[in-house]
Design an enzyme around this catalytic site. Structure first.
Site, mmCIF file in Angstrom:
data_model
loop_
_atom_site.group_PDB
_atom_site.id
_atom_site.type_symbol
_atom_site.label_atom_id
_atom_site.label_comp_id
_atom_site.label_asym_id
_atom_site.label_seq_id
_atom_site.Cartn_x
_atom_site.Cartn_y
_atom_site.Cartn_z
ATOM 1 N N ALA A 80 0.832 -1.200 0.000
ATOM 2 C CA ALA A 80 0.000 0.000 0.000
ATOM 3 C C ALA A 80 0.871 1.256 0.000
ATOM 4 O O ALA A 80 2.090 1.195 0.095
ATOM 5 C CB ALA A 80 -0.926 -0.018 1.210
ATOM 6 N N SER A 124 12.055 -0.254 -2.268
ATOM 7 C CA SER A 124 12.172 0.221 -3.652
ATOM 8 C C SER A 124 13.609 0.539 -4.020
ATOM 9 O O SER A 124 14.401 0.991 -3.179
ATOM 10 C CB SER A 124 11.311 1.476 -3.838
ATOM 11 O OG SER A 124 11.557 2.076 -5.089
ATOM 12 N N GLU A 126 14.317 3.016 -5.587
ATOM 13 C CA GLU A 126 14.419 4.464 -5.455
ATOM 14 C C GLU A 126 15.196 4.863 -4.199
ATOM 15 O O GLU A 126 15.686 5.992 -4.107
ATOM 16 C CB GLU A 126 13.026 5.093 -5.430
ATOM 17 C CG GLU A 126 12.287 5.044 -6.750
ATOM 18 C CD GLU A 126 12.846 6.025 -7.773
ATOM 19 O OE1 GLU A 126 13.300 7.118 -7.366
ATOM 20 O OE2 GLU A 126 12.818 5.701 -8.973
ATOM 21 N N TYR A 166 9.488 10.271 -2.557
ATOM 22 C CA TYR A 166 9.095 8.857 -2.572
ATOM 23 C C TYR A 166 10.241 7.984 -2.079
ATOM 24 O O TYR A 166 10.053 7.101 -1.225
ATOM 25 C CB TYR A 166 8.689 8.461 -3.985
ATOM 26 C CG TYR A 166 8.355 6.997 -4.167
ATOM 27 C CD1 TYR A 166 7.073 6.517 -3.916
ATOM 28 C CD2 TYR A 166 9.326 6.089 -4.607
ATOM 29 C CE1 TYR A 166 6.761 5.175 -4.088
ATOM 30 C CE2 TYR A 166 9.024 4.748 -4.784
ATOM 31 C CZ TYR A 166 7.749 4.301 -4.524
ATOM 32 O OH TYR A 166 7.447 2.967 -4.695
#
Length: 337
Positions: A80, A124, A126, A166
């Site tokens: 989520a 992630s 990222e 993010y």
């Protein structure tokens, strides 16, 4: 076995639900409002009637705890939270709250229940920021050429240096999982997934934009494909096979973190050229660069080391970028009337 998937309506959540059902699991999922949610991805995969959906939000500790008490899952998967790097620059606070604070809520609920529940968190690539040699970063690569042979690659021990809100939120959540594993003894692990695509990707993602535009052009449209920085380089895989790696992590005797990727890196320009070539079109006639679409900061190069996943999980990606593009174009064609 019972599993609860937070984020079950998203790309990864839907594919994971389908995979777990095939393994014989009883699958539960969380939705902000289970009674009115469309759950379009679950319907698209033909499994909407096979999963049990409860109303919950990760910002509400009580609702999460109630869901876990009701379902009593053996495994909890957290997929989520805000999922767009681009959107995170416009909504940095909501991004941090939905990702980092959401993981904190889940971990604390699992610890409170003392039920030996195994927990997977979607970390992630990222988090890493730029990974690889600085030489050549920002330059467009030739068609079909992958970077990274002999260059430094991100593995499970590579330091984090995120370049977006993010990435910062994902890094914070990642270390919360590690802390709960080490401090409280929870079976909690992070899947550090590099880019993975599917027809279920929302339209705001650049790969979906490229595929939809190329498919429209192949049907006779004269529209242009407008992009920002096409020299960015990513590792693009196929989402339906990445969810198996998530499951494999929770089947291990001890909880560990894993990098999940194809191990091949290509530029966005490579992705665009490959898509246009697949439909017999010249990208030079349709591609337009727009500086207004550039992000405030950007990862230019991302390289993955999947050695640990191959050795421990016995998992390797089966689809490279070209195969992913073929699958996406075929799916886009099937969607047309």
């Amino acid at each position: 076995m019972k599993a609860f998937i937070f984020g079950i309506s998203g790309q990864d959540g839907a594919y994971l639900a389908k995979f777990l059902l095939a393994q014989g699991y009883e699958v539960w999922g969380g939705s902000r409002d289970a009674s009115v949610g469309s759950h379009g991805n679950l319907h698209r995969l033909g499994i909407a009637g096979d999963v049990k959906i409860l109303s919950t939000t990760l910002s509400d500790f009580r609702s999460v705890l109630t869901c876990l008490d009701t379902a009593a899952p053996d495994e909890v998967y957290n997929l989520a939270g805000q999922s767009s790097v681009s959107l995170s620059f416009d909504q940095p606070v909501e991004t941090m709250q939905s990702i980092s604070f959401g993981v904190q809520t889940l971990l604390e609920c699992i610890r409170y229940r003392r039920a030996n529940t195994r927990f997977y968190n979607a970390s992630s690539s990222e988090c890493f920021g730029n990974v690889g040699s600085a030489r050549g970063m920002g330059e467009a690569r030739g068609m079909g050429e992958a970077r990274g042979m002999g260059e430094a690659r991100a593995n499970e021990d590579t330091p984090f240096k995120p370049k977006s809100p993010y990435g910062v939120a994902k890094a914070a959540a990642h270390w919360q999982v590690v802390n709960y594993r080490e401090a409280y003894g929870l079976f909690a692990c992070n899947g550090i997934l590099f880019n993975h695509e599917s027809p279920l990707r929302p339209a705001r993602f650049v790969t979906r934009k490229v595929i939809a535009t190329v498919a429209a052009i192949s049907r006779g449209s004269h529209e242009k494909l407008r992009l920002g920085n096409t020299s960015i380089q990513r590792d693009w895989g196929w989402a339906p096979e990445y969810v198996e790696a998530m499951w494999r992590m929770l089947q291990q005797p001890t909880a560990e973190d894993f990098v999940i990727a194809t191990g091949e890196t290509h530029s966005l320009l490579d992705f665009v050229h490959t898509a246009f070539q697949a439909v017999g079109k010249d990208p030079a006639q349709y591609l337009e660069l727009d500086n207004a679409m550039l992000r405030p900061s950007e990862i230019l190069l991302s390289l993955a080391d999947t050695t640990k996943a191959t050795r421990v999980l016995q998992w390797t990606a089966k689809h490279n970028m070209a195969a992913v593009i073929d699958l996406l174009l075929a799916a886009e064609s099937d969607l047309q009337p």
